[in-house]
Every structure is written in structure tokens, then in C-alpha cells.
Design a protein around this motif. Structure first.
Motif, PDB file in Angstrom:
ATOM      1  N   LYS A   1      38.477  31.277  36.112  1.00 28.24           N
ATOM      2  CA  LYS A   1      36.838  31.329  35.142  1.00 28.24           C
ATOM      3  C   LYS A   1      36.042  32.027  35.931  1.00 28.24           C
ATOM      4  N   GLY A   2      35.411  32.901  35.722  1.00 24.04           N
ATOM      5  CA  GLY A   2      34.419  33.499  36.318  1.00 24.04           C
ATOM      6  C   GLY A   2      34.328  35.219  36.915  1.00 24.04           C
TER       7      GLY A   2
ATOM      8  N   TYR B   1      31.983  38.321  39.509  1.00 20.89           N
ATOM      9  CA  TYR B   1      32.140  37.491  39.061  1.00 20.89           C
ATOM     10  C   TYR B   1      30.927  36.377  38.641  1.00 20.89           C
ATOM     11  N   ARG B   2      31.243  36.507  37.251  1.00 16.61           N
ATOM     12  CA  ARG B   2      30.184  35.939  36.763  1.00 16.61           C
ATOM     13  C   ARG B   2      30.211  34.607  36.110  1.00 16.61           C
ATOM     14  N   VAL B   3      29.492  33.061  36.002  1.00 11.63           N
ATOM     15  CA  VAL B   3      29.294  31.559  36.006  1.00 11.63           C
ATOM     16  C   VAL B   3      28.069  31.340  35.064  1.00 11.63           C
ATOM     17  N   THR B   4      28.449  30.126  33.977  1.00 13.69           N
ATOM     18  CA  THR B   4      27.420  30.115  33.549  1.00 13.69           C
ATOM     19  C   THR B   4      28.123  28.616  33.797  1.00 13.69           C
TER      20      THR B   4
ATOM     21  N   SER C   1      25.770  35.232  39.568  1.00 14.00           N
ATOM     22  CA  SER C   1      26.793  36.627  38.852  1.00 14.00           C
ATOM     23  C   SER C   1      26.747  36.904  40.592  1.00 14.00           C
TER      24      SER C   1
ATOM     25  N   THR D   1      22.726  30.852  35.289  1.00 17.75           N
ATOM     26  CA  THR D   1      23.973  31.805  35.509  1.00 17.75           C
ATOM     27  C   THR D   1      23.609  32.398  36.943  1.00 17.75           C
TER      28      THR D   1
END
Length: 295
Positions: free
Chosen positions: A142-143, A159-162, A47, A45
Motif C-alpha cells: 500500500k502506498g 508514494y503516498r500514504v495516510t 508523500s 499524510t
């Protein structure tokens, strides 16, 4: 003899560096907190919370246009170096030089605007709605959970993405923008290892590296450092946000930190280890680490 102060020369160097910025350096962090967390040997993850500065939407990108009118130079006594009133001859020479370069300045300004629009995925930075268009573009990816324009090219973002570690990763990656200005990169190696570089989380000291060296990756942060120095001397500069934040890499049990350039090294916690870099205008070396994800 007409001479410019050191501060004025530095401000002029910022303008000269802008042309080089068009070759790839047009984004910079401001105040931020960022984390890369490995949640498993094949998952992570990432961020980023804080400011991102877009050069093309700032006053800095308009500084050439501000020279549309002749501005008398500062004149100094060639023996004492004290400021003095310019002579009629000095003023006439300065105006003649400025007028002779009018056509070249106009052509160069147009070229820079076209180049910056190309670097911004077709968004015209001179359009009053350019910032609004960029916000829309980021939010549809996305994110990007929050994108707010604070003014003068500075955006407050969350911003956050997995994802999985089956491929390399880079931030930021914006639709239509060239992938030339990464803050953070991960490179997956054979044997369950990942290399982490954060070139955007560093700056060079222009006093040590020289003005020409400033325009590499992270160099807008270098301009921000210069701005902070000039602000301290009372000289106005465009509002490039000063880089100030932390970048943390977290691992889970069983993973090993093979190499890193933090001051303190890996710190153990309940779930694994953490590497933390404090990023300021004095951070000359980009954060980097090598992690073994598989025991």
C-alpha cells in the motif's frame, strides 16, 4: 615508484566503501519532492515523488567484477610526479600482485553478492529480472502508486500514504528488506508531541568528514556528491543519482513547532505553518523538527 592520481584514489575509496554499505546503507534519494502533512492531532499524510537509488541493482555493485582482467597501473615519475610509461619491472610487479589476489577477490565477490541478496529480501541482484521483481514487490504494498525502473538501480516512484499518529512511522519500509536505511522517521512522544528526523535527506562532505565517515546513514548521497565532483574533473563514475529535492512538513491550526533546523523557520499559511528544507549535495545536517500536535 608507481603512484595513483587523487581522482583514482577517490574512486578506489568508493569500492572500499561498498563493503561497508552492506551493513545498512544501500538506498538513497535522487531528485525528489517529499511532504509530511499533519491533517489533525491524530492523522497525517506522507508523500514522496521522485527517484530512489538501490545500490544492489547498480553498476557500482558490479565494480569488483569489472576487475576480472588485469589493468596496467598509472605510473608517475617520483620526482616530478608527471605521468610516464611504466617500466617492465613495475608492470610485472603489478601483475603479480593482481594474480596473487585472484582467489580472494572471487571469494569476496561471492560473499558480497550473497550479502546483498539478503539485504534485498532474497532478490538476487545478478538476476536480469531483479529490477522487475522489485517493482512487483513494491507495487503490492500500500502506498506505492508508481514504480518505474529507469535503469542502473534508479527507480522513479510515487508514494503516498495516510495514517494515524498512534504509532511511529518510517519511509521507506519494504517487505523483506531490513529497516536500516530510513529517509524519514517520526517518533510519537507522550503529551501529543512528535519528533521528525530525515536522516536519508543529508550527506557528509568527504573532504571534511573523511572517507571512513561517509558510510553512515545518507552516505550514498555522499558518494553521489563525490561522483558529481569527479564528473566535473572528467572521471567516469557509476550513475548514483545526485540528491536534489525538497522536504516539507505542514501543520494545521493549533499545532506548534517547538524546534526545527530549517534556515527560515516556520512559515505561516492559510491552514497552519510549513517547514521547508532544500536538499542538495551540500546538505550536511539531516532535517529535524519537534511538533506539538495538541495545543
Amino acid at each position: 615508484m608507481t603512484m595513483f592520481s587523487t581522482i583514482r584514489l577517490r574512486a578506489a575509496a568508493v569500492l572500499a566503501s561498498f563493503a561497508l554499505a552492506l551493513s545498512g546503507c544501500f538506498l538513497s534519494p535522487g531528485k525528489f519532492t517529499s511532504e509530511l502533512v499533519f491533517t489533525g492531532p491524530d492523522s497525517f499524510t506522507f508523500s514522496y515523488e521522485g527517484e530512489i537509488f538501490f545500490l544492489g541493482l547498480s553498476k557500482l555493485a558490479q565494480m569488483d567484477a569489472a576487475q576480472a582482467e588485469f589493468t596496467p597501473p598509472e605510473c608517475y615519475n617520483q620526482e616530478t610526479y608527471e605521468s610516464q610509461e611504466c617500466s617492465a619491472e613495475e608492470l610485472a610487479d603489478a601483475r603479480a600482485n593482481w594474480e596473487s589476489g585472484a582467489a580472494d577477490r572471487a571469494a569476496e565477490a561471492k560473499k558480497k553478492a550473497e550479502q546483498m541478496a539478503a539485504m534485498m529480501g532474497g532478490i538476487d541482484p545478478s538476476d536480469p529480472k531483479a529490477a522487475e521483481e522489485l517493482v512487483k514487490r513494491l507495487k503490492r504494498q500500500k502506498g506505492w502508486e508508481r514504480v518505474v525502473h529507469k535503469g542502473d538501480g534508479v527507480f522513479d516512484v510515487s508514494y503516498r500514504v495516510t495514517g494515524t499518529m498512534g504509532h511511529d512511522f518510517m519511509f521507506p519500509l519494504i517487505e523483506g528488506f531490513p529497516a536500516t536505511n530510513p529517509f524519514v522517521q517520526t517518533f510519537v512522544r507522550q503529551g501529543g508531541q512528535v519528533r521528525i528526523n530525515a536522516p536519508g535527506f543529508a550527506t557528509q562532505n568527504p573532504e571534511q568528514a573523511g572517507m571512513g565517515a561517509m558510510m553512515g546513514i545518507g552516505s550514498l548521497a555522499g558518494l553521489a556528491a563525490m561522483r558529481a565532483e569527479l564528473d566535473g574533473q572528467g572521471d567516469a563514475m557509476p550513475g548514483i543519482p545526485v540528491i536534489d529535492g525538497t522536504f516539507t512538513v505542514r501543520t494545521t491550526r493549533g499545532m506548534r513547532v517547538l524546534a526545527n533546523n530549517t534556515d527560515e523557520g516556520p512559515e505561516p499559511n492559510n491552514t497552519g505553518e510549513a517547514l521547508t528544507w532544500r536538499i542538495t549535495t551540500r546538505t550536511a545536517q539531516a532535517p529535524t523538527a519537534l511538533i506539538a500536535l495538541i495545543p
